[in-house]
Design a protein around this motif. Structure first.
Motif, short mmCIF file in Angstrom:
data_model
loop_
_atom_site.label_atom_id
_atom_site.label_comp_id
_atom_site.label_asym_id
_atom_site.label_seq_id
_atom_site.Cartn_x
_atom_site.Cartn_y
_atom_site.Cartn_z
N PHE B 167 0.87 -1.18 0.00
CA PHE B 167 0.00 0.00 0.00
C PHE B 167 0.91 1.23 0.00
O PHE B 167 2.13 1.11 -0.01
CB PHE B 167 -0.95 -0.01 1.20
CG PHE B 167 -0.28 0.04 2.54
CD1 PHE B 167 0.13 -1.12 3.20
CD2 PHE B 167 -0.05 1.28 3.17
CE1 PHE B 167 0.75 -1.05 4.44
CE2 PHE B 167 0.57 1.34 4.42
CZ PHE B 167 0.98 0.18 5.05
N ASP B 171 -1.59 6.74 3.11
CA ASP B 171 -2.77 6.68 2.26
C ASP B 171 -3.65 5.53 2.75
O ASP B 171 -3.49 4.39 2.33
CB ASP B 171 -2.33 6.47 0.80
CG ASP B 171 -3.51 6.40 -0.17
OD1 ASP B 171 -4.67 6.26 0.29
OD2 ASP B 171 -3.25 6.48 -1.37
N ALA B 173 -6.72 4.81 2.29
CA ALA B 173 -7.54 4.16 1.27
C ALA B 173 -6.75 3.08 0.54
O ALA B 173 -7.28 2.02 0.21
CB ALA B 173 -8.06 5.19 0.27
N SER B 174 -5.46 3.34 0.33
CA SER B 174 -4.65 2.33 -0.36
C SER B 174 -4.44 1.09 0.51
O SER B 174 -4.36 -0.03 0.01
CB SER B 174 -3.31 2.93 -0.80
OG SER B 174 -2.42 3.04 0.31
N GLU B 176 -6.63 0.07 2.72
CA GLU B 176 -7.92 -0.63 2.70
C GLU B 176 -8.09 -1.40 1.40
O GLU B 176 -8.58 -2.52 1.39
CB GLU B 176 -9.06 0.38 2.92
CG GLU B 176 -9.15 0.76 4.40
CD GLU B 176 -10.02 1.98 4.69
OE1 GLU B 176 -10.35 2.71 3.73
OE2 GLU B 176 -10.33 2.19 5.88
N ALA B 177 -7.64 -0.79 0.32
CA ALA B 177 -7.72 -1.48 -0.98
C ALA B 177 -6.83 -2.71 -0.99
O ALA B 177 -7.22 -3.77 -1.49
CB ALA B 177 -7.32 -0.52 -2.10
N ALA B 178 -5.63 -2.57 -0.41
CA ALA B 178 -4.71 -3.72 -0.37
C ALA B 178 -5.31 -4.87 0.44
O ALA B 178 -5.11 -6.05 0.12
CB ALA B 178 -3.37 -3.29 0.22
N ALA B 180 -8.18 -5.88 0.51
CA ALA B 180 -9.19 -6.62 -0.23
C ALA B 180 -8.66 -7.96 -0.74
O ALA B 180 -9.44 -8.85 -1.08
CB ALA B 180 -9.69 -5.78 -1.42
#
Lengths: 402, 402
Positions: B167, B171, B173-174, B176-178, B180
């Motif tokens: 990530f 950041d 959001a990054s 949280e995206a990772a 996934a």
């Protein structure tokens, strides 16, 4: 309550399980002391002041005697000038030169802290050189405690072991079969079979020469893991007697008589690949342990240290054999005499071995029921004879108990 | 020929590339000395006897001054009794108790040698606890030099990195995206962004609290890698000021003022999983470095060490800012004042920074052009002022050259 028991109770609050790793005495129950406070020559004292003749040498690191004055003076003198600096000291060059001088298969050296650092780094060099990924390792062999090699699988992911391919020690056909996987960067092998919980076994000459030839045929690196055996069997390298030289060797444990250091040595052809790694650590360049290593290796070289340890080992092995027979036990003494182990015939659960080791401990000899022992140059005839007096009493106790 | 050059020539024969790792001065050309022979307080001397005010503190380990007498006496006294024994000394319990006392998020401690040992072991604990494999790591963050984390990919296999998911630092959001990807055992994060070759950045409070909440939501462990920042920002843990406590922390570098040691500390809920690992090393239980660690941490605690380093850092930062402005340079001074770094505005190739660092070196200040520096409690007002006299001369030299 003993001091050891008090310390264990405190440790249980601040250390998971009260202790971890290979020095975890919890595995032995309360018979074995957990905490030690002092050592000298071939003796150690536990926290309660009990003195032991030490046949474990701190699981290998001690090789020229605890508190060896020459080693300690070299380390202290360096420490007094500086240890962890913005660059290595001249001692790093001197130590690398010494390794290259002493070890025929060494054209260069890199230093680190743990045996595991060295085995890991050696495989990185092999992979950098070959551009391949797989490493052939003997089933059950100990190469360290990093996730890729630790014998315990807790906390380890499948990916971390996916590059290991197993063969059977001393079974060349199994190594050749394992190589069929392809993409082989290295064959990693210990100088002899020193797995815990079972009798030790020497490498067969045919096997040693066979894995050398196999590595050559594959274009892979032969890596000898000398971490446990190194400096005790042959200063030049443990397979020198077979005429087998590795491409890379991993060294640690006894290299600096207890001071923390490890090394990889390698042949000239792997110098370039070694140079491409990013492999480092905050304390890998520290000078004191290097000074201790240089002093230790020079002592071993100049005093015929291996022969001294063999003499001690022969005396111990002969004495134990005679005692076992006299007390009516059939025992197996395996491995090199200076890295010995004793098991009782048919003792598959090791229960008899555990009882005998506990009896030895009670008599004042520290050794281990399921891990090989280690001797040092401080194990003089007198010390071995004193140890044998105590082991004889332990055999007698065992006899009267069975 | 200088002594340093002679040593380099010898090293080139017996060490791949002449040197390796983070202390490799080959990267700096011949300007920087490679070999050091002595240190005292905030000063170091190279092999040719040149004295430097040391703003690198051996890349972090030195925190209460080179050759700190209290630390050295504690280590030497332990060494004189015994260091590497058949079990740890009582000092291991005392040190674990001290960590548990000082660090609110620490209910237990395990010790090792390298910072990499600690980050690796922390992830093993997280994986043992969760039964999961993936770890979220910030792109470009340094967590050690084992194959799973080394910034150089030579000798590393794809499998060894396959459990890392990246990530972007700060950041959320990054991250949280990772996450996934699923199967997340841990989020591993440094207390601030201290990547080499670029300006440092503090963690944003929202990010720090966000990764804590994310770890909780995932049922994963939040692991703070304190190896570089630890003991300099907040003895209690670097994110204590955010009210963010990790499940696991990895410590090393400055913990024992240069003596080799590392630690993982963790919360009570992870005690059981930690107990299931097989993670160990020949020197991980050695007593001398533990005695040094206890002395170091006690000094820092009892003398307000962090405040002393902040004072030194404030003085250095203010002085450098005034000098840069006076000489007509726009500079960025980033990161905590006690772990500082200076770059020149618009100096994307770092050429100006390299030239200034070389000029500082020539004036007798040792600092680094692309890696953060470190201050210690030995950086008194006087030492900082002397360093500033020298950096002023370096700025002047740089001005006359451009």
């Amino acid at each position: 309550m003993s001091i050891d028991a008090e310390l264990r109770a405190r440790a249980a609050k601040v250390i998971p399980g009260g202790m971890y790793g290979h020095l975890n005495a919890v595995l032995h129950g309360e018979t074995y002391p957990q905490f030690f406070v002092r050592a000298e020559g071939a003796r150690q004292w536990d926290a309660d002041g009990r003195e032991f003749i030490d046949l474990m040498c701190s699981w290998g690191p001690m090789i020229v005697g605890h508190r060896n004055p020459v080693v300690e003076e070299a380390a202290a003198a360096q420490q007094a000038r500086g240890d962890c600096l913005n660059g290595p000291g001249p001692i790093m060059v001197e130590l690398a030169e010494l390794l290259v001088e002493v070890i025929p298969a060494a054209d260069w050296a890199m230093f680190s802290k743990n045996g595991t650092d060295a085995t890991t780094q050696a495989l990185m060099v092999a992979r950098a050189a070959t551009g391949r990924t797989k490493v052939l390792v003997a089933h059950g062999a100990y190469h360290g405690a990093d996730p890729w090699c630790t014998p315990g699988l807790s906390g380890v992911t499948p990916n971390q072991r996916a590059d290991n391919v197993e063969f059977t020690y001393n079974d060349l056909a199994s190594a050749e079969a394992a190589a069929a996987v392809g993409d082989v960067a290295a064959i990693l092998v210990t100088p002899f079979k020193h797995d815990s919980f079972e009798d030790q076994a020497f490498a067969e000459a045919e096997f040693a020469r066979g894995v050398r030839a196999l590595a050559d045929r594959l274009g892979a690196a032969l890596v000898i893991d000398e971490v446990r055996a190194g400096w005790r069997l042959d200063l030049r390298g443990s397979w020198e007697g077979f005429g087998v030289r590795p491409d890379l060797s991993a060294w640690s444990k006894a290299m600096a008589n207890g001071h923390p250091i490890a090394a990889v040595t390698g042949v000239d052809a792997l110098r370039g690949p070694a140079q491409t790694l990013y492999s480092t650590g905050s304390f890998w360049f520290s000078a004191s342990a290097m000074a201790a290593a240089k002093a230790t290796i020079e002592i071993l070289r100049d005093t015929g240290g291996v022969a001294l340890m063999e003499r001690a080992g022969d005396r111990l092995r002969a004495g134990l054999a005679a005692q076992a027979a006299a007390h009516g036990f059939v025992v197996n003494q395996t491995g090199p005499v200076q890295i010995p182990w004793l098991s009782f015939e048919g003792d598959e659960t090791l229960a008899r071995g555990v009882a005998w080791a506990a009896a030895c401990l009670a008599e004042g000899v520290y050794l281990h029921p399921w891990h090989n022992w280690f001797l040092s140059t401080a194990h003089t005839d007198d010390e071995i004879d004193r140890a044998l007096q105590r082991t004889d009493a332990a055999f007698a106790k065992l006899r009267s108990a069975v």
